[in-house]
Design an enzyme around this catalytic site. Structure first.
Site, PDB file in Angstrom:
ATOM      1  CE  LYS B 131      -0.781   4.721   4.744  1.00 27.17           C
ATOM      2  NZ  LYS B 131      -1.357   3.645   3.928  1.00 27.17           N
ATOM      3  CB  SER B 215       2.060   2.630   2.529  1.00 28.05           C
ATOM      4  OG  SER B 215       0.662   2.531   2.683  1.00 28.05           O
ATOM      5  CB  SER B 239      -0.724  -0.091   2.826  1.00 30.66           C
ATOM      6  OG  SER B 239       0.077   0.058   1.684  1.00 30.66           O
TER       7      SER B 239
END
Lengths: 547, 547
Positions: B131, B215, B239
């Site tokens: 990420k 996310s 997330s």
């Protein structure tokens, strides 16, 4: 007409004294000048031979006797109630006395043993004192605030008053411990001296010129005079370690999340007693009842690792490696502290252990950042507690009165980010010591002062750097008693030039005449969550130096 | 003239695409109408047979091949670079592409294996996506903010730009992993949809009508289309789990302090891959480098406990016991989610495991309190990031624009006290289930939705209750893929009367035609720090339902 705060405090103070049975009263309390040291022969003179034997036995040996039926819980409990009564009269160390309930619990334990032929748990019949921060059914919690008298944490009508019991207390009961008193704290809990408007000032039993420390000062004084074998305090800036050090005791500051109730840890007369209590509490799986406790059971393998390093014959690879930090470079400890460090270093070296200079990132930065966390709410919580009764703040905590600004969320976040970085830097310094030691391993533990004095003189406790860095980094620390002040050896270093006001205050407060006879201790600091290892090392070090 | 934020974003967007080798470009990207599902046969049509074989092998089997010399790291890396390139063109899922550096690392690993005849570590040659929140040397971190382009977290001249590397990345390198790309996130990270002004909107590969989640949405999309075997995200409100659930993946939300970098955890195509990564990272003793990681090594005994319960023949005392919570009583999940829960419950019961109704303290209170923590700084941090470039907030996070007040320290403390009480209440509820189960043990895990929809439709993600309660309580959770939406079975419950606006929004957003084919998942939730057990249960449940 409403009663003044003075009146309410007086009533409470008298009710504590009134809970002491008449036959345990001391008629003439000697002055400090007449009797500086009230431990040992002095206090024994009020006790029976059997009471002396019981109260001068450590927790480990007490439970050996009580869990095997050799001693009755009720006899043990009564002996400690008696000695605690004397302690309070001499030192002002209790906030709550509930001997009747204690004796009732002890009777129930004896009945249980009689009926089933076995103890109820590993702490069967062990008296345990608690700092007046924990809640016990049928007992008040004032934390030294006049405004909390008759309330639950300052509130009335909560339904919790004298009913609610802390998780930790329930677990101690399950284990067979007997609660019989709660000990004094400084109002606010934010002081290394114990003073409040209810009981006044808690004195150091070994040298009543000095403070018993704080915030678990009542615990320190009570266990120091053997009015309790073991007790629990909390430590968010040194509150267990300072009283332990000032009273010649062992005290564990565990990392947050190891034991229930953030910052809670035991003080006792031996390192073995600390281990007994920690193991007993962990056996209850406290993580199933306290959401902030990590699931880390007692790790025998950690203990064994230390034992095998201690016993190792190879001095090049197998022995322990210590870092030693005699001074943090900000406030120079007074002569007896430096001598205690020296005693420990020599004892370790004589056994073939390695001792290297501890040269960490500057502690001043760590301490400064950590101290901010105390001021986050601008003293709102504390001022609220004082305003309940309009009682004044003692000089020791008067700084909170001057605070007026709360930190904002963004400011708090910035402090936390900075603290995290400081933790990381320290971790990497610790890792780097593998290159410095001849063992090739990192330093196992750091030996350093708990405070710059053996014990502070009243109103002179002004520097928390030696204890607070451990909290800031969330490290594990165990206090080890080392020696006593000897005015003939521990003379003032007349040529010393203090570097700043704090250093000067420490330098000026040391007076061999006043300090003579006081306990002198050090702390053994390990990384985060290293309770098994630090207790093992502390016990070993204590054994080496004969304490 | 200064370049507008649009210009800077466009430049960055084009530079990402430009990093894709010409031979891996897709000439005609199909429209969503033409090609809803770009996984499977569609994406395979761009790949060689060997590339398909490699990229459709899970991380466990990949390292079996790479650590034994059967597959070369460079071939594995190139195959995933190719598939990731296709993924980005179809889905907008990458923020950073650095295939050259990846292939160089892979070559070095192959050389190492050639020279020493053994792998460098347990993840030797395994491509791992990250990420875009973690820092990698020579690579930028934008976190979706235009204002962060060319900076270190929005600041210039820090000396850290493109030099600093996150601890986690270093550990992955030590283990032999190959980093090759960083994946998209919603700006602010505070959304269940992934959208920002640099790359636009990240689509769900299985059904491009829908979001890939957030996310860690780029991770979800990339691993979902098999452009990565395993990746790391963070989860402070769902997330990791939301993108895992929306993309038919396994995803672990560990408790805080178990792995480095608060909230970090893996997403992968199999539960075994999650275990591989967690065990590998713990083998590095991350607590020696990250001060917030607890010293809790991988606990084989916890895994074995679950295995022996699973294998137990006794249905009365030995089997697992599950709590099932089909709805939280606030927002009713859409039909395919309820069907997925039902599939799991039936599968468990068919194997003799116990399933009881989960009736915990009201989740609304927990979620409401936890959501406050997001607003503590009144959006100051987020607004600051947007103001760097004057780019606008996407509709998904526009709520932060309306915030204006920071919480004070006292208000923050009050929220924390309340959260602690809610944790305690939940813990005691969980303990109480020992009385409800026929095993006499507490519930082992809770089966419940991750979100009320299989995946949200763009701009419809508005309820975080199903994921956030787990963060609020700091529980361990593993997402398990269960089935796919079937418009013929998962029809709208026409008679349902929504109870409030949130419930109505969920009800109205479900449309079988639009959702057809989407992944449907559940989560398996355990108490705090139960990663070994939850991974064991998740793998077992996945195996039972054939995923």
């Amino acid at each position: 007409m409403a009663i003044s705060w003075q009146g309410i405090a007086k009533q409470k103070r008298e009710s504590i004294l009134a809970a002491i049975p008449a036959e345990w009263r001391i008629e003439n309390i000697p002055s400090v000048e007449d009797k500086r040291d009230v431990t040992g022969a002095y206090i024994r003179s009020f006790l029976s031979e059997s009471e002396v034997e019981i109260t001068e036995t450590d927790a480990v040996k007490i439970v050996e006797k009580t869990t095997s039926g050799q001693w009755k819980a009720v006899d043990v409990t009564r002996a400690f109630c008696h000695r605690a009564s004397l302690a309070h009269q001499l030192l002002n160390c209790l906030h709550e006395i509930f001997f009747d309930a204690a004796l009732e619990s002890a009777h129930a334990l004896d009945d249980y043993f009689h009926k089933y032929g076995k103890p109820i748990g590993p702490l069967h019949g062990l008296p345990v004192s608690l700092k007046d921060q924990l809640h016990i059914k049928d007992v008040e919690t004032t934390m030294g605030y006049v405004g909390w008298i008759g309330t639950f944490e300052g509130k009335t009508g909560t339904g919790k008053e004298k009913v609610y019991e802390s998780e930790m207390v329930k677990e101690l009961r399950n284990l067979g411990a007997v609660m019989y008193c709660k000990t004094s704290v400084p109002h606010t809990l934010m002081s290394g001296e114990t003073v409040n408007n209810i009981i006044g000032y808690t004195l150091n039993p070994k040298n009543r010129n000095l403070t018993a420390g704080g915030s678990s000062g009542g615990e320190g004084a009570l266990i120091g005079i053997r009015g309790s074998p073991v007790g629990f305090g909390t430590d968010i800036g040194g509150s267990i370690r300072i009283p332990a050090a000032f009273n010649g005791l062992y005290g564990l500051r565990p990392s947050v999340g190891r034991l229930p109730y953030e910052g809670m840890g035991p003080l006792a007369t031996t390192a073995g007693s600390l281990r007994l209590l920690v193991k007993a509490i962990l056996s209850q799986q406290p993580w199933l009842h306290d959401p902030l406790v990590h699931e880390i059971p007692w790790r025998e393998s950690h203990e064994q690792e230390i034992q095998s390093l201690i016993r190792s014959e190879s001095s090049s690879s197998g022995k322990l490696c210590f870092g030693v930090m005699a001074t943090d470079g900000i406030v120079k400890p007074s002569p007896p502290i430096l001598r205690a460090i020296d005693i420990v270093v020599k004892a370790l070296r004589s056994q073939g252990h390695e001792v290297i200079e501890w040269q960490p990132p500057f502690h001043g930065d760590i301490v400064e950042e950590a101290a901010k966390t105390w001021d986050f709410d601008g003293g709102a919580d504390i001022k609220g507690a004082f305003s309940l009764s309009n009682e004044p703040m003692s000089q020791q905590v008067a700084n909170f009165e001057k605070l007026d600004k709360q930190y904002s969320a963004a400011e708090i976040a910035a402090v936390n980010v900075r603290l995290r970085q400081l933790k990381k830097d320290y971790l990497e310094y610790w890792n780097s010591t593998a290159k410095l030691s001849r063992t090739g391993r990192c330093v196992d533990a750091v030996v350093c002062p708990v405070a710059p004095w053996p014990a502070a003189r009243p109103q002179w406790f002004a520097y928390y750097g030696y204890s607070l860095w451990v909290n800031a980094l969330d490290y594990t620390s165990v206090v080890v008693p080392v020696t006593e002040v000897d005015k003939k050896i521990d003379t003032v270093d007349a040529g010393y030039e203090p570097t700043d006001e704090r250093d000067k205050s420490c330098y000026e407060s040391y007076d061999p005449e006043i300090y003579d006879g006081a306990h002198v201790s050090v702390q053994i600091v390990g990384r985060r969550l290293q309770e098994e290892k630090m207790l093992g090392i502390a016990e070993y070090v204590g054994g080496l130096i004969g304490k």
